[in-house]
Design an enzyme around this catalytic site. Sequence first.
Site, PDB file in Angstrom:
ATOM      1  N   ASN A   7       0.804  -1.306  -0.059  1.00  0.00           N
ATOM      2  CA  ASN A   7      -0.041  -0.009   0.202  1.00  0.00           C
ATOM      3  C   ASN A   7       0.820   1.194  -0.136  1.00  0.00           C
ATOM      4  OD1 ASN A   7      -1.675   2.113   0.561  1.00  0.00           O
ATOM      5  ND2 ASN A   7      -2.659   1.129   2.276  1.00  0.00           N
ATOM      6  N   ARG A  91      -2.717  -2.034  -3.336  1.00  0.00           N
ATOM      7  CA  ARG A  91      -3.955  -1.216  -3.062  1.00  0.00           C
ATOM      8  C   ARG A  91      -3.906  -0.137  -4.026  1.00  0.00           C
ATOM      9  NH1 ARG A  91      -4.843   3.632   0.941  1.00  0.00           N
ATOM     10  NH2 ARG A  91      -7.136   3.720   0.587  1.00  0.00           N
ATOM     11  N   HIS A 180     -12.681   3.473   0.426  1.00  0.00           N
ATOM     12  CA  HIS A 180     -12.802   2.481   1.445  1.00  0.00           C
ATOM     13  C   HIS A 180     -13.417   1.423   0.962  1.00  0.00           C
ATOM     14  CE1 HIS A 180     -12.324   6.124   4.278  1.00  0.00           C
ATOM     15  NE2 HIS A 180     -11.265   5.930   4.369  1.00  0.00           N
ATOM     16  N   ASN A 211      -9.343   8.487  10.092  1.00  0.00           N
ATOM     17  CA  ASN A 211      -8.858   9.795   9.792  1.00  0.00           C
ATOM     18  C   ASN A 211      -9.913  10.404   8.420  1.00  0.00           C
ATOM     19  OD1 ASN A 211      -7.342  12.073  10.511  1.00  0.00           O
ATOM     20  ND2 ASN A 211      -5.500  10.961   9.831  1.00  0.00           N
ATOM     21  N   ARG A 241     -10.687  16.745   6.753  1.00  0.00           N
ATOM     22  CA  ARG A 241     -11.301  17.077   5.545  1.00  0.00           C
ATOM     23  C   ARG A 241     -12.858  17.525   5.958  1.00  0.00           C
ATOM     24  NH1 ARG A 241     -10.560  11.411   2.694  1.00  0.00           N
ATOM     25  NH2 ARG A 241      -8.508  11.108   3.529  1.00  0.00           N
ATOM     26  N   GLU A 384      -8.065  -4.550   5.619  1.00  0.00           N
ATOM     27  CA  GLU A 384      -8.047  -4.175   4.207  1.00  0.00           C
ATOM     28  C   GLU A 384      -6.867  -5.262   3.557  1.00  0.00           C
ATOM     29  OE1 GLU A 384      -9.020   0.378   3.352  1.00  0.00           O
ATOM     30  OE2 GLU A 384      -8.203  -0.204   5.506  1.00  0.00           O
TER      31      GLU A 384
HETATM   32  P1  ADP Z   1      -6.299   6.300   8.696  1.00  0.00           P
HETATM   33  O1  ADP Z   1      -6.332   4.735   8.429  1.00  0.00           O
HETATM   34  O2  ADP Z   1      -7.456   6.671   7.711  1.00  0.00           O
HETATM   35  O3  ADP Z   1      -5.228   6.949   9.004  1.00  0.00           O
HETATM   36  P2  ADP Z   1      -7.411   5.048  11.118  1.00  0.00           P
HETATM   37  O4  ADP Z   1      -8.525   4.111  10.734  1.00  0.00           O
HETATM   38  O5  ADP Z   1      -5.855   4.315  11.660  1.00  0.00           O
HETATM   39  O6  ADP Z   1      -7.025   6.126  10.006  1.00  0.00           O
HETATM   40  O7  ADP Z   1      -7.906   6.043  12.338  1.00  0.00           O
HETATM   41  C1  ADP Z   1      -7.140   6.934  12.895  1.00  0.00           C
HETATM   42  C2  ADP Z   1      -7.999   7.647  13.860  1.00  0.00           C
HETATM   43  O8  ADP Z   1      -8.749   6.850  14.959  1.00  0.00           O
HETATM   44  C3  ADP Z   1      -7.046   8.523  14.640  1.00  0.00           C
HETATM   45  O9  ADP Z   1      -6.708   9.820  14.037  1.00  0.00           O
HETATM   46  C4  ADP Z   1      -7.785   8.771  16.040  1.00  0.00           C
HETATM   47  O10 ADP Z   1      -8.932   9.873  15.738  1.00  0.00           O
HETATM   48  C5  ADP Z   1      -8.767   7.598  16.013  1.00  0.00           C
HETATM   49  N1  ADP Z   1      -8.356   6.680  17.133  1.00  0.00           N
HETATM   50  C6  ADP Z   1      -7.467   5.713  17.333  1.00  0.00           C
HETATM   51  N2  ADP Z   1      -7.462   5.233  18.605  1.00  0.00           N
HETATM   52  C7  ADP Z   1      -8.482   5.767  19.212  1.00  0.00           C
HETATM   53  C8  ADP Z   1      -8.987   5.827  20.606  1.00  0.00           C
HETATM   54  N3  ADP Z   1      -8.356   4.643  21.565  1.00  0.00           N
HETATM   55  N4  ADP Z   1      -9.960   6.466  20.712  1.00  0.00           N
HETATM   56  C9  ADP Z   1     -10.411   7.599  20.147  1.00  0.00           C
HETATM   57  N5  ADP Z   1     -10.043   7.666  18.659  1.00  0.00           N
HETATM   58  C10 ADP Z   1      -8.973   6.887  18.313  1.00  0.00           C
END
Ligand code: ADP
Length: 409
Positions: A7, A91, A180, A211, A241, A384
């Site tokens: 990825n 990916r 996604h 995120n 975003r 994924e």
């Molecule tokens: P991406 O793959 O889109 O970067 P993720 O699915 O890894 O994102 O999600 C990341 C986000 O998950 C972090 O920015 C945070 O906001 C949230 N997150 C992760 N762990 C926790 C937690 N224990 N409590 C609250 N939010 C969390």
Amino acid sequence: MNVFVLNCGSSSLKYQLINMKNEKVIAKGLVEKIGENISYLNYETEADNEIEIEEKINDHNKAIEMVLEILQNKEYGVLENINEINIVGHRVVHGGEKFSGSVLINEDVIKALKENIKLAPLHNPANIMGIEVSKNLMPHTPDVGVFDTAFHQSMPEKSYLYAIPYEWYKDNGVRRYGFHGTSHKYVSERGSELLEKDYKDLKIISCHLGNGASITAIEDGKVIDTTMGLTPLEGLVMGTRSGDLDAGIIPYIMKERNMDIEEIDQALNTESGVLGISGISNDFRDIGEKADLGDERAQLAIDIFCRRVKKYIGSYAALLGRVDLLIFTAGIGENAINIRKKIVSDMDYFGIELDEDKNNCRGKEVKISSDNSNVDVYVIPTNEELVIAREAKDVVETYIKNIIKGIVG
Ligand code: ADP
């Protein structure tokens, strides 16, 4: 059979080596800050070997070369030689309308992917680079592209068309694509297994809250609507975003703040969302901490995020006419107990009722709805990489079968 899942982002890459016999991850890791002064390479194995390397890694070619060397390292490697990688699964973010499923990558596919760069200028170039590097370093290993958009290609026209001049769709490809897709597909299929029901009989709402965040409504195993659009900017409020907004804001603010279109694009993608509202962070852990200490804008960011998710769950329930399964996944969906609680609060009218004790969980596959709830609500951690590996294996096996049957020359 081993599938190497790649990825590639613009300055990073995540990888996993998966043994498809038992679907176990043999090794995984990531390389970050590629091209910067110091890059970081992380590598972990099933047997708990862990390596961290800090040095300048100039480009993706070097990064993948280093990962492949570590995988074959005498001391902590997991492969005797590179030929034990049977397939590389990539990916790819945007497949446009051309790709409604995963494909074996050849020159024609690479050409089509390059044509899609304009639809995903931030993501597709890095994905294509990963494919080219892999072809260069492992020329005899098949590469398969798995698209974030593919699962959503089953959406009907009435969901994917915007109410804009029809020529914008016909001539310029402006339509809802959704993203996604691998995650929504994985958690929804897994959800049907957990319910022990036929996937095609279920009406599912899948909330991928990370995120980047999106919600998808699934009926008869097909996507009937999803919140992200032409780009991953539409729909939910996200880390940075904006999600949905009045398009009229763009010309208005361009004039008011004397901004050009690149600055607006940057602001809506990287300075908005919960970061923009709170002024604190894009991470819900930081925002939650500040909200608990009484920070009003932090609380507002959480409230607005949850409200938008709730609004889409409600509208998708209306489209589906019935909901059997509501799924929470990704960083926030899997871990943020209070956010899940807030999203589904007061939804008993929709047949959704949470069991607070069961909801008190993180990162595990758990049913969190109460016994009275008409809708089953689950936390299902996304995977994924596993979907990419499964798809890659299927594509190659089908290709080989077709050769045997004489369908492919
Ligand atoms: P991406 O793959 O889109 O970067 P993720 O699915 O890894 O994102 O999600 C990341 C986000 O998950 C972090 O920015 C945070 O906001 C949230 N997150 C992760 N762990 C926790 C937690 N224990 N409590 C609250 N939010 C969390």
